[in-house]
Structure formats: structure tokens, C-alpha cells
Write a protein that holds these residues in place. Structure first.
Motif, PDB file in Angstrom:
ATOM      1  N   CYS A 126       0.801  -1.224   0.000  1.00  0.00           N
ATOM      2  CA  CYS A 126       0.000   0.000   0.000  1.00  0.00           C
ATOM      3  C   CYS A 126       0.834   1.274   0.000  1.00  0.00           C
ATOM      4  O   CYS A 126       0.305   2.363  -0.209  1.00  0.00           O
ATOM      5  N   SER A 127       2.125   1.159   0.227  1.00  0.00           N
ATOM      6  CA  SER A 127       2.982   2.326   0.372  1.00  0.00           C
ATOM      7  C   SER A 127       3.322   2.945  -0.982  1.00  0.00           C
ATOM      8  O   SER A 127       3.522   2.253  -1.976  1.00  0.00           O
ATOM      9  N   ASP A 128       3.409   4.266  -0.990  1.00  0.00           N
ATOM     10  CA  ASP A 128       3.878   4.992  -2.171  1.00  0.00           C
ATOM     11  C   ASP A 128       5.314   5.474  -1.988  1.00  0.00           C
ATOM     12  O   ASP A 128       5.804   6.290  -2.763  1.00  0.00           O
ATOM     13  N   ASP A 129       6.001   4.992  -0.948  1.00  0.00           N
ATOM     14  CA  ASP A 129       7.366   5.428  -0.657  1.00  0.00           C
ATOM     15  C   ASP A 129       8.308   5.222  -1.835  1.00  0.00           C
ATOM     16  O   ASP A 129       9.230   5.995  -2.042  1.00  0.00           O
ATOM     17  N   TRP A 130       8.083   4.200  -2.626  1.00  0.00           N
ATOM     18  CA  TRP A 130       8.990   3.878  -3.721  1.00  0.00           C
ATOM     19  C   TRP A 130       9.038   4.995  -4.753  1.00  0.00           C
ATOM     20  O   TRP A 130      10.050   5.197  -5.424  1.00  0.00           O
ATOM     21  N   LYS A 131       7.967   5.770  -4.869  1.00  0.00           N
ATOM     22  CA  LYS A 131       7.927   6.851  -5.861  1.00  0.00           C
ATOM     23  C   LYS A 131       8.851   8.009  -5.474  1.00  0.00           C
ATOM     24  O   LYS A 131       9.316   8.742  -6.326  1.00  0.00           O
ATOM     25  N   GLU A 132       9.090   8.164  -4.165  1.00  0.00           N
ATOM     26  CA  GLU A 132       9.861   9.308  -3.677  1.00  0.00           C
ATOM     27  C   GLU A 132      11.305   8.966  -3.347  1.00  0.00           C
ATOM     28  O   GLU A 132      12.048   9.811  -2.899  1.00  0.00           O
TER      29      GLU A 132
END
Length: 140
Positions: A66-72
Motif C-alpha cells: 500500500c505504500s507509495d514510498d517507492w515513488k519518492e
């Protein structure tokens, strides 16, 4: 499932020994040529996971999904050797299990993703788009 499979395997071995003693070597039933194989995961299906271990694993997996951390992330600092090692291990486990843990996608899709990620780690790259991950083949 591993416990049940182990019981089936043990029952089959006992049946074959008993049959051999009582009838001698009189040939085989058609199913006797099928080899039962226990996968090596969880110490050949002899280890039962603690419910808390299962919960922690599930929660960590869901957080990662569920995390969007990979985009940043700063991808210039990617650790490709570590990624290669992890992708190899993940792919090995998928092939040993023969089934996906997350049933939202087929086992074949997970294997394909593992192969793509391993290929990209070997090239010191990362997939640059969703299509780069969902590719079902490794065509360069």
C-alpha cells in the motif's frame, strides 16, 4: 497443508511396506509411480508458524503493497547487489512453493515479476514505469 501432505506421504510409505510384506513384489498400482515430494519451505513443512509471526509478516507485506514510498526514493542510491540477492531468493522461494502467497495475481505473474526484477538488478537498473514491472517477458 504441509502437515497434511506429510501425513499422506507417511501413510503411503506405510502402505507400501505393508503391501510388500503381505503380497511380495507383485507389481504396482497405477498411482504408485507418482512421486510425492515435500517442498523445502518451512523446514520441509515441519515448522508451524506462530500466529504472531504470521500477523507481523502479513502487516509488513500489506504496508509495502500500500505504500507509495517507492515513488519518492532517491533511485541513484539504489543497492543493486542487495536487490539481486533478494530477487534471487524471492524467485527461488516462489519456485519451491509452486504457488503464490498473494492470490490477487497468479503464480506465473509473480514468477515473471521476480524474473524482471532480477534482470533489472543485474543491469543495475530499475523498472521506470508500471509497464516495466508488468512485462510478462524479458525481451530486450
Amino acid at each position: 497443508m504441509g502437515v497434511l501432505y506429510s501425513l499422506i506421504l507417511r501413510e503411503e510409505e506405510l502402505y507400501m511396506k505393508e503391501r510388500s510384506r503381505s503380497e511380495g513384489d507383485v507389481g504396482f498400482d497405477q498411482d504408485e509411480e507418482i512421486e510425492l515430494v515435500i517442498p523445502p519451505v518451512f523446514n520441509y513443512c515441519t515448522r508451524v508458524l506462530d500466529p504472531m509471526e504470521q500477523k507481523v509478516a502479513r502487516d509488513l507485506y500489506w504496508d509495502a503493497i500500500c505504500s507509495d514510498d517507492w515513488k519518492e526514493r532517491d533511485w541513484a542510491k539504489s543497492r543493486y547487489e542487495e536487490a539481486k540477492t533478494e530477487a534471487e531468493e524471492g524467485l527461488k522461494l516462489l519456485l519451491e512453493w509452486g504457488v503464490s502467497w498473494d492470490k490477487r495475481m497468479t503464480w506465473e505473474t509473480w514468477v515473471s515479476w521476480g524474473r524482471v526484477l532480477l534482470d533489472k538488478a543485474n543491469e543495475n537498473e530499475r523498472p521506470h514505469s508500471e509497464a516495466g514491472i508488468t512485462t510478462l517477458g524479458l525481451v530486450n
